[in-house]
Motif scaffolding. Structure first.
Motif, PDB file in Angstrom:
ATOM      1  N   SER A   1       0.843  -1.192   0.000  1.00  0.00           N
ATOM      2  CA  SER A   1       0.000   0.000   0.000  1.00  0.00           C
ATOM      3  C   SER A   1       0.873   1.234   0.000  1.00  0.00           C
ATOM      4  CB  SER A   1      -0.879   0.004   1.250  1.00  0.00           C
ATOM      5  OG  SER A   1      -1.561   1.229   1.369  1.00  0.00           O
TER       6      SER A   1
ATOM      7  N   VAL B   1      -6.315   0.803   2.986  1.00  0.00           N
ATOM      8  CA  VAL B   1      -5.874  -0.569   2.736  1.00  0.00           C
ATOM      9  C   VAL B   1      -7.023  -1.504   3.095  1.00  0.00           C
ATOM     10  CG1 VAL B   1      -4.207  -2.369   3.288  1.00  0.00           C
ATOM     11  CG2 VAL B   1      -3.528   0.033   3.399  1.00  0.00           C
TER      12      VAL B   1
ATOM     13  N   ALA C   1      -3.262   4.361   5.673  1.00  0.00           N
ATOM     14  CA  ALA C   1      -2.086   3.595   6.094  1.00  0.00           C
ATOM     15  C   ALA C   1      -0.920   4.520   6.394  1.00  0.00           C
ATOM     16  CB  ALA C   1      -1.688   2.619   4.998  1.00  0.00           C
TER      17      ALA C   1
ATOM     18  N   LEU D   1       1.872  -6.853   5.287  1.00  0.00           N
ATOM     19  CA  LEU D   1       1.510  -5.577   4.681  1.00  0.00           C
ATOM     20  C   LEU D   1       2.747  -4.691   4.608  1.00  0.00           C
ATOM     21  CD1 LEU D   1      -0.551  -3.521   3.579  1.00  0.00           C
ATOM     22  CD2 LEU D   1      -0.864  -2.761   5.963  1.00  0.00           C
TER      23      LEU D   1
ATOM     24  N   VAL E   1       4.056  -0.912   3.469  1.00  0.00           N
ATOM     25  CA  VAL E   1       3.568   0.439   3.215  1.00  0.00           C
ATOM     26  C   VAL E   1       4.707   1.261   2.631  1.00  0.00           C
ATOM     27  CG1 VAL E   1       2.525   2.505   4.221  1.00  0.00           C
ATOM     28  CG2 VAL E   1       1.934   0.237   5.119  1.00  0.00           C
TER      29      VAL E   1
END
Lengths: 110, 113
Positions: free
Chosen positions: A12, A18, A78, A106, A108
Motif C-alpha cells: 500500500s 488498505v 495507512a 503488509l 507500506v
C-alpha cells in the motif's frame, strides 16, 4: 479449528486506504472474527473483532460479508507504522486460545 | 501498567541444556497463554492457565516442556534437554477473561546451538 485464508502479502501507499481480505468459508454460527497484527520484533497486538455487523474502532474497521464467509480489515489511512503481519483468526467471543495462520504481510510505501 | 513482560529477551544455549523463561502478565489478568513462533509462521498455541490452573496443553508441548503459574501471577516455561528444533520465539500473553483480547509480551528468542 475453522480455517482462514489470507493473501501472503500486500502493498500500500502511505496515507491511502488498505483493504485486507480474509476468507473463512467454514465459519460456524458462533465463531467471532478476530484480527491481530504483529509489528516487526514485537508480539501480536489486538486490532478488532466482530460477529456479524461491521465494526469500527480507532485502529480500523471490520467489514463482514452477509454470509460471513469472508471479511475485510480496513485501515483508512495507512502509515509506515502500519507495516506488519496481519492475522485473521476465528474464535470465541473472548479470543481464547487463538489459532494463528501465516497472516498477510503488509508493506507500506512512502 | 507496563504490559506483559518476558525475560530474558534472548537466550542462546547448547543442545542438551535446560532453559527457563519467565512471563509477568498484566496485573489482575487471570488468564496467561504461551505460544511458540518460528520464522515466517504465525504463533502456535502451547498452553494456557486460568489463575494457577493449567487448563489446556497442546500436543506441541512434549514431555520436555513444562509450564507453571504457581501463585496465579507470573509464569515460567521450562524446556529440558533442548534440541535445535526448539529454536524459536516464545511468546506469552495475558487476558482479563471473560473480557476479551489477549495482550502479548515481546517474546523470548531461543537459539539452540
Amino acid at each position: 479449528d475453522a480455517k482462514t485464508t489470507q493473501p501472503n502479502s500486500m502493498e500500500s501507499n502511505e496515507e491511502e486506504p488498505v483493504h485486507l481480505p480474509c476468507n473463512h468459508s467454514t465459519i460456524s454460527g458462533t465463531d467471532y472474527i478476530h484480527w491481530y497484527r504483529q509489528l516487526p520484533s514485537q508480539g501480536p497486538e489486538y486490532v478488532i473483532h466482530g460477529l456479524t455487523s461491521n465494526v469500527n474502532n480507532r485502529m480500523a474497521s471490520l467489514a463482514i460479508a452477509e454470509d460471513r464467509k469472508s471479511s475485510t480489515l480496513i485501515l483508512h489511512r495507512a502509515t509506515l507504522r502500519d507495516a506488519a503481519v496481519y492475522y485473521c483468526i476465528l474464535g470465541d467471543l473472548y479470543g481464547n486460545k487463538l489459532v494463528f495462520g501465516a497472516g498477510t504481510i503488509l508493506r507500506v510505501k512512502s | 501498567d507496563t504490559g506483559v513482560s518476558q525475560n530474558p529477551r534472548h537466550k542462546i544455549t547448547k543442545r542438551g541444556q535446560n532453559v527457563t523463561f519467565r512471563c509477568d502478565p498484566i496485573s489482575e489478568h487471570n488468564r496467561l497463554y504461551w505460544y511458540r513462533q518460528t520464522l515466517g509462521q504465525g504463533p502456535e498455541f502451547l498452553t494456557y492457565f486460568q489463575n494457577e490452573a493449567q487448563l489446556e496443553k497442546s500436543r506441541l508441548l512434549s514431555d520436555r516442556f513444562s509450564a507453571e503459574r504457581p501463585k496465579g501471577s507470573f509464569s515460567t516455561l521450562e524446556i529440558q534437554r533442548t534440541e535445535q528444533g526448539d529454536s524459536a520465539m516464545y511468546l506469552c500473553a495475558s487476558s482479563p477473561w471473560p473480557a476479551g483480547g489477549q495482550y502479548f509480551g515481546p517474546g523470548t528468542r531461543l537459539t539452540v546451538t
